[in-house]
Design an enzyme around this catalytic site. Sequence first.
Site, short mmCIF file in Angstrom:
data_model
loop_
_atom_site.label_atom_id
_atom_site.label_comp_id
_atom_site.label_asym_id
_atom_site.label_seq_id
_atom_site.Cartn_x
_atom_site.Cartn_y
_atom_site.Cartn_z
CB THR A 254 -0.95 0.01 1.21
OG1 THR A 254 -0.18 -0.11 2.41
CG2 THR A 254 -1.93 -1.15 1.13
N GLY B 286 1.29 4.36 1.61
CA GLY B 286 1.97 4.90 2.79
C GLY B 286 2.98 3.94 3.38
CB CYS B 287 2.75 0.34 4.10
SG CYS B 287 1.19 0.53 5.01
CB SER B 288 5.08 0.72 -0.54
OG SER B 288 4.39 -0.51 -0.38
#
Length: 205
Positions: free
Chosen positions: A94, A96-98
Amino acid sequence: MQKKLATFLLLLSGTFALSSAFTPFNQFSTVSMVLSSSASSSETMVEEVKVGDKIPSIILKEGQADYGRPVDVDIAELIKGKKVAIFAVPGAFTPGCSKSHLPSFIEAQDELKAKGVELTICIATNDAFVMEAWGKSSGGSDVGIMFLSDANAELSRALGLSIESDVFVRSKRYSLIAEDGVVTHYFSSAEESSNTWAPKVLSSL
């Protein structure tokens, strides 16, 4: 006359009973189900993890290269006797996570090790195959970050950090430091996502 009336009332009550029995959802059963569900939810609510709590013994899955069979990992056994950094994300791959959360820990590996952190673990409720692919494609696995799947959200729920849904239960975004299985630092994303990124963690060590 009284006998006929009594017979009529008996037949009427029997008809109502049969009707109720074969009605899938009447207003009384619906209310009962809602109350029962609410009571059950209240009973299963878990307080959010805090400093001083012990990481519970829960089996997570680690994906293997070339689509190998995922390996069981008891998180409590894995971190026993170690100082570790654990961070969880709502979803692998996703934005924000990546783009932010994971890269911050990839870039901070040398600094974390200098602070005594022996292992960094990334957790999400995606399955083990997805977690392995994310670790490989992001470069996280190359720098030693361990990617574990909490596919049944058991750890997320045990820490009071699950995002419940009828479709897919996710983990809230968080980071923590644990020493010998005990949480010594906890970083919540309740106010800002960046509060869980590696720079914030490093500044507290």
